[in-house]
Design an enzyme around this catalytic site. Sequence first.
Site, PDB file in Angstrom:
ATOM      1  N   ARG A 164      37.077  38.963  45.182  1.00  0.00           N
ATOM      2  CA  ARG A 164      37.071  39.788  43.968  1.00  0.00           C
ATOM      3  C   ARG A 164      35.875  39.457  43.076  1.00  0.00           C
ATOM      4  O   ARG A 164      35.978  39.412  41.850  1.00  0.00           O
ATOM      5  CB  ARG A 164      38.382  39.586  43.168  1.00  0.00           C
ATOM      6  CG  ARG A 164      39.660  39.999  43.874  1.00  0.00           C
ATOM      7  CD  ARG A 164      39.736  41.490  44.106  1.00  0.00           C
ATOM      8  NE  ARG A 164      41.021  41.903  44.621  1.00  0.00           N
ATOM      9  CZ  ARG A 164      41.332  41.948  45.928  1.00  0.00           C
ATOM     10  NH1 ARG A 164      40.452  41.615  46.844  1.00  0.00           N
ATOM     11  NH2 ARG A 164      42.530  42.356  46.312  1.00  0.00           N
ATOM     12  N   SER A 239      46.674  44.639  40.781  1.00  0.00           N
ATOM     13  CA  SER A 239      46.897  43.210  40.466  1.00  0.00           C
ATOM     14  C   SER A 239      46.180  42.888  39.166  1.00  0.00           C
ATOM     15  O   SER A 239      44.974  43.118  39.052  1.00  0.00           O
ATOM     16  CB  SER A 239      46.315  42.317  41.569  1.00  0.00           C
ATOM     17  OG  SER A 239      46.885  42.604  42.805  1.00  0.00           O
ATOM     18  N   GLU A 335      41.995  39.583  36.888  1.00  0.00           N
ATOM     19  CA  GLU A 335      41.113  40.377  37.771  1.00  0.00           C
ATOM     20  C   GLU A 335      40.556  41.576  37.000  1.00  0.00           C
ATOM     21  O   GLU A 335      39.423  42.003  37.208  1.00  0.00           O
ATOM     22  CB  GLU A 335      41.918  40.857  38.988  1.00  0.00           C
ATOM     23  CG  GLU A 335      41.100  41.731  39.921  1.00  0.00           C
ATOM     24  CD  GLU A 335      41.912  42.416  41.009  1.00  0.00           C
ATOM     25  OE1 GLU A 335      42.561  41.715  41.804  1.00  0.00           O
ATOM     26  OE2 GLU A 335      41.885  43.658  41.052  1.00  0.00           O
TER      27      GLU A 335
HETATM   28  P1  FAD Z   1      36.493  51.224  36.826  1.00  0.00           P
HETATM   29  O1  FAD Z   1      37.762  50.659  36.316  1.00  0.00           O
HETATM   30  O2  FAD Z   1      36.068  52.559  36.359  1.00  0.00           O
HETATM   31  O3  FAD Z   1      35.316  50.182  36.509  1.00  0.00           O
HETATM   32  C1  FAD Z   1      35.457  48.811  36.816  1.00  0.00           C
HETATM   33  C2  FAD Z   1      34.214  48.067  36.316  1.00  0.00           C
HETATM   34  O4  FAD Z   1      33.057  48.538  36.998  1.00  0.00           O
HETATM   35  C3  FAD Z   1      33.941  48.310  34.834  1.00  0.00           C
HETATM   36  O5  FAD Z   1      33.404  47.119  34.300  1.00  0.00           O
HETATM   37  C4  FAD Z   1      32.879  49.420  34.841  1.00  0.00           C
HETATM   38  O6  FAD Z   1      32.081  49.419  33.697  1.00  0.00           O
HETATM   39  C5  FAD Z   1      32.081  49.076  36.087  1.00  0.00           C
HETATM   40  N1  FAD Z   1      31.469  50.233  36.770  1.00  0.00           N
HETATM   41  C6  FAD Z   1      32.102  51.372  37.194  1.00  0.00           C
HETATM   42  N2  FAD Z   1      31.249  52.147  37.887  1.00  0.00           N
HETATM   43  C7  FAD Z   1      30.055  51.512  37.908  1.00  0.00           C
HETATM   44  C8  FAD Z   1      28.780  51.791  38.476  1.00  0.00           C
HETATM   45  N3  FAD Z   1      28.545  52.894  39.196  1.00  0.00           N
HETATM   46  N4  FAD Z   1      27.775  50.892  38.289  1.00  0.00           N
HETATM   47  C9  FAD Z   1      27.987  49.762  37.591  1.00  0.00           C
HETATM   48  N5  FAD Z   1      29.160  49.430  37.029  1.00  0.00           N
HETATM   49  C10 FAD Z   1      30.195  50.298  37.186  1.00  0.00           C
HETATM   50  N6  FAD Z   1      41.424  46.433  44.043  1.00  0.00           N
HETATM   51  C11 FAD Z   1      41.251  45.770  45.209  1.00  0.00           C
HETATM   52  O7  FAD Z   1      40.233  45.080  45.405  1.00  0.00           O
HETATM   53  N7  FAD Z   1      42.200  45.826  46.195  1.00  0.00           N
HETATM   54  C12 FAD Z   1      43.331  46.541  46.075  1.00  0.00           C
HETATM   55  O8  FAD Z   1      44.154  46.564  46.979  1.00  0.00           O
HETATM   56  C13 FAD Z   1      43.535  47.261  44.856  1.00  0.00           C
HETATM   57  N8  FAD Z   1      44.677  47.975  44.671  1.00  0.00           N
HETATM   58  C14 FAD Z   1      44.877  48.649  43.495  1.00  0.00           C
HETATM   59  C15 FAD Z   1      46.050  49.367  43.331  1.00  0.00           C
HETATM   60  C16 FAD Z   1      46.294  50.084  42.166  1.00  0.00           C
HETATM   61  C17 FAD Z   1      47.560  50.867  42.020  1.00  0.00           C
HETATM   62  C18 FAD Z   1      45.316  50.064  41.128  1.00  0.00           C
HETATM   63  C19 FAD Z   1      45.556  50.858  39.877  1.00  0.00           C
HETATM   64  C20 FAD Z   1      44.142  49.321  41.269  1.00  0.00           C
HETATM   65  C21 FAD Z   1      43.902  48.599  42.450  1.00  0.00           C
HETATM   66  N9  FAD Z   1      42.742  47.839  42.653  1.00  0.00           N
HETATM   67  C22 FAD Z   1      42.539  47.172  43.848  1.00  0.00           C
HETATM   68  C23 FAD Z   1      41.732  47.717  41.574  1.00  0.00           C
HETATM   69  C24 FAD Z   1      40.718  48.889  41.541  1.00  0.00           C
HETATM   70  O9  FAD Z   1      41.205  50.001  42.220  1.00  0.00           O
HETATM   71  C25 FAD Z   1      39.368  48.506  42.128  1.00  0.00           C
HETATM   72  O10 FAD Z   1      38.817  47.403  41.456  1.00  0.00           O
HETATM   73  C26 FAD Z   1      38.363  49.671  42.084  1.00  0.00           C
HETATM   74  O11 FAD Z   1      37.188  49.336  42.798  1.00  0.00           O
HETATM   75  C27 FAD Z   1      37.998  50.061  40.655  1.00  0.00           C
HETATM   76  O12 FAD Z   1      37.255  51.256  40.720  1.00  0.00           O
HETATM   77  P2  FAD Z   1      37.093  52.200  39.479  1.00  0.00           P
HETATM   78  O13 FAD Z   1      36.059  53.210  39.854  1.00  0.00           O
HETATM   79  O14 FAD Z   1      38.390  52.706  39.027  1.00  0.00           O
HETATM   80  O15 FAD Z   1      36.498  51.152  38.432  1.00  0.00           O
HETATM   81  N1  EPU Z   2      55.228  37.868  45.980  1.00  0.00           N
HETATM   82  C1  EPU Z   2      56.353  37.384  45.350  1.00  0.00           C
HETATM   83  N2  EPU Z   2      56.765  38.023  44.207  1.00  0.00           N
HETATM   84  C2  EPU Z   2      56.106  39.079  43.693  1.00  0.00           C
HETATM   85  C3  EPU Z   2      54.948  39.569  44.338  1.00  0.00           C
HETATM   86  C4  EPU Z   2      54.516  38.924  45.484  1.00  0.00           C
HETATM   87  O1  EPU Z   2      56.973  36.438  45.790  1.00  0.00           O
HETATM   88  O2  EPU Z   2      56.564  39.591  42.665  1.00  0.00           O
HETATM   89  C5  EPU Z   2      54.799  37.239  47.240  1.00  0.00           C
HETATM   90  C6  EPU Z   2      55.020  38.186  48.423  1.00  0.00           C
HETATM   91  O3  EPU Z   2      56.326  38.089  48.894  1.00  0.00           O
HETATM   92  C7  EPU Z   2      54.011  37.706  49.424  1.00  0.00           C
HETATM   93  C8  EPU Z   2      52.870  37.193  48.533  1.00  0.00           C
HETATM   94  O4  EPU Z   2      53.401  37.029  47.232  1.00  0.00           O
HETATM   95  O5  EPU Z   2      54.519  36.624  50.170  1.00  0.00           O
HETATM   96  C9  EPU Z   2      51.668  38.134  48.512  1.00  0.00           C
HETATM   97  O6  EPU Z   2      52.083  39.420  48.032  1.00  0.00           O
HETATM   98  P1  EPU Z   2      51.388  40.794  48.514  1.00  0.00           P
HETATM   99  O7  EPU Z   2      51.349  40.824  50.002  1.00  0.00           O
HETATM  100  O8  EPU Z   2      52.027  41.901  47.794  1.00  0.00           O
HETATM  101  O9  EPU Z   2      49.885  40.646  48.094  1.00  0.00           O
HETATM  102  P2  EPU Z   2      49.217  40.094  46.769  1.00  0.00           P
HETATM  103  O10 EPU Z   2      48.592  38.768  47.059  1.00  0.00           O
HETATM  104  O11 EPU Z   2      50.160  40.168  45.633  1.00  0.00           O
HETATM  105  C10 EPU Z   2      46.837  41.041  47.274  1.00  0.00           C
HETATM  106  C11 EPU Z   2      45.782  41.724  46.477  1.00  0.00           C
HETATM  107  C12 EPU Z   2      46.047  43.221  46.441  1.00  0.00           C
HETATM  108  C13 EPU Z   2      46.010  43.746  47.862  1.00  0.00           C
HETATM  109  C14 EPU Z   2      47.099  43.041  48.669  1.00  0.00           C
HETATM  110  C15 EPU Z   2      47.051  43.407  50.139  1.00  0.00           C
HETATM  111  C16 EPU Z   2      44.934  40.154  44.854  1.00  0.00           C
HETATM  112  C17 EPU Z   2      44.932  39.709  43.442  1.00  0.00           C
HETATM  113  N3  EPU Z   2      45.731  41.183  45.133  1.00  0.00           N
HETATM  114  O12 EPU Z   2      48.059  41.199  46.558  1.00  0.00           O
HETATM  115  O13 EPU Z   2      44.979  43.830  45.712  1.00  0.00           O
HETATM  116  O14 EPU Z   2      46.244  45.133  47.888  1.00  0.00           O
HETATM  117  O15 EPU Z   2      46.907  41.614  48.593  1.00  0.00           O
HETATM  118  O16 EPU Z   2      45.948  42.848  50.752  1.00  0.00           O
HETATM  119  O17 EPU Z   2      44.213  39.587  45.677  1.00  0.00           O
HETATM  120  C18 EPU Z   2      44.293  44.427  43.515  1.00  0.00           C
HETATM  121  O18 EPU Z   2      43.352  43.645  43.662  1.00  0.00           O
HETATM  122  O19 EPU Z   2      44.429  45.147  42.486  1.00  0.00           O
HETATM  123  C19 EPU Z   2      45.293  44.568  44.576  1.00  0.00           C
HETATM  124  C20 EPU Z   2      46.346  45.349  44.476  1.00  0.00           C
END
Ligand code: FAD
Ligand code: EPU
Length: 339
Positions: A164, A239, A335
């Site tokens: 991240r 997250s 994050e």
């Molecule tokens: P924004 O929120 O619009 O911007 C994020 C940052 O980047 C801000 O500081 C902004 O100023 C900057 N920025 C935006 N565009 C540009 C650009 N073109 N050039 C320079 N700076 C810029 N993340 C994960 O890594 N893994 C996951 O599994 C994951 N799951 C998610 C699930 C949900 C339900 C949600 C809501 C979020 C999740 N995220 C996850 C976080 C998020 O989706 C990612 O970080 C994504 O890349 C953010 O993109 P955005 O365009 O919405 O960024």
């Molecule tokens: N867990 C709990 N309680 C909870 C939530 C999770 O015990 O309330 C335990 C789960 O049972 C599991 C472990 O924690 O054993 C990990 O949980 P999960 O598989 O849901 O993944 P995570 O570590 O919580 C990360 C990323 C996600 C990504 C998933 C899948 C981070 C901070 N988050 O979540 O990314 O989608 O793995 O790879 O690394 C994001 O960055 O926004 C995001 C959603």
Amino acid sequence: MNIHEKISLQSYNTFGVSVNAKYFTKIKSNEELIDAILFAKKNNCEMLFLGGGSNILFTKDFDGLAVVMETKGIVEEKFDDNTIIVTAQAGENWHNFVLYCIDKNFGGLENLSLIPGNVGTSPIQNIGAYGVEIKDVLQSCKVLNIETLTIEKIELPQCQFGYRDSIFKSSEKGKFVILEVSFLLSTQHHTIHSTYGAIKTELEKMKVSNPRIKDISNAVIAIRESKLPNPKIIGNAGSFFKNPTIDFPSYENLKKDFPTISGYPNDSGVKLAAGWLIEQAGWKGKEIGNVATHHLQSLVIINKTGKATGEEIYNFSEKIIQSVQEKFGISLEREVNIL
Ligand code: FAD
Ligand code: EPU
């Protein structure tokens, strides 16, 4: 390019927090982007680039120019017999881009299905899920240097990707706007990543024994839909905290007090599940005012009533940090970008 004044950013952040930007514009070309930067320089105001707003928490009005990136376009260029370079403009929606690649049988992005946001933001925190991170497939990024207004190419090693993290989120924060991102994807012999988390179980449920990239995408989508709230329905930013890494002796010590804790060894120590720590500290599904943790995933903070302010969400996250610190002696790091 039109600059608007005092515009609500509520529909431009997935928390759905109601704040205003002093100035606001949407850009569809690099020329418009340069005009926007010149406007900000002339008016001596800060800039904020926005993709999908899915990794940001506004705690106050933004007293500068918010620029929504809406540049579109995807081009493909053959690299070798099994590899294609696919380049997408910053304003392309990430998940639509993943589906586009899968439809064309380009492999590499399928585990990253259904992550909200834009292509241009994907390198900023090296988005990752289900065993794959952007660093595994990115070839280079084209960026605009905000100070010099010159276009630069940043190759994979220069991005200094970590969990991240990248130069765009740390040492070079605020220096560049990402214009486009190029990925190296497979065209014939795909590497299938099916061992992470619940993917295997999901594939069994789907009765798929020899998964194609589309099956992996479908499995990841099903898992994500089963445990993450849809931001279109309930405000959240995924997250809220990163999963912390601690050193091995500290992990061994914690295990004595908390035998059910699980850790995943990595290069710097042992990575812990922040969701587990938060749940054990008593926060699963807990509500304070308009804010709560999600009942299925404690790592996700939600705008439960849709009326939460950014400050309320921030204060809620502070309380979680305090609780986890008191119970486990571990400092959680956010994050989400706080503004
Ligand atoms: P924004 O929120 O619009 O911007 C994020 C940052 O980047 C801000 O500081 C902004 O100023 C900057 N920025 C935006 N565009 C540009 C650009 N073109 N050039 C320079 N700076 C810029 N993340 C994960 O890594 N893994 C996951 O599994 C994951 N799951 C998610 C699930 C949900 C339900 C949600 C809501 C979020 C999740 N995220 C996850 C976080 C998020 O989706 C990612 O970080 C994504 O890349 C953010 O993109 P955005 O365009 O919405 O960024
Ligand atoms: N867990 C709990 N309680 C909870 C939530 C999770 O015990 O309330 C335990 C789960 O049972 C599991 C472990 O924690 O054993 C990990 O949980 P999960 O598989 O849901 O993944 P995570 O570590 O919580 C990360 C990323 C996600 C990504 C998933 C899948 C981070 C901070 N988050 O979540 O990314 O989608 O793995 O790879 O690394 C994001 O960055 O926004 C995001 C959603």
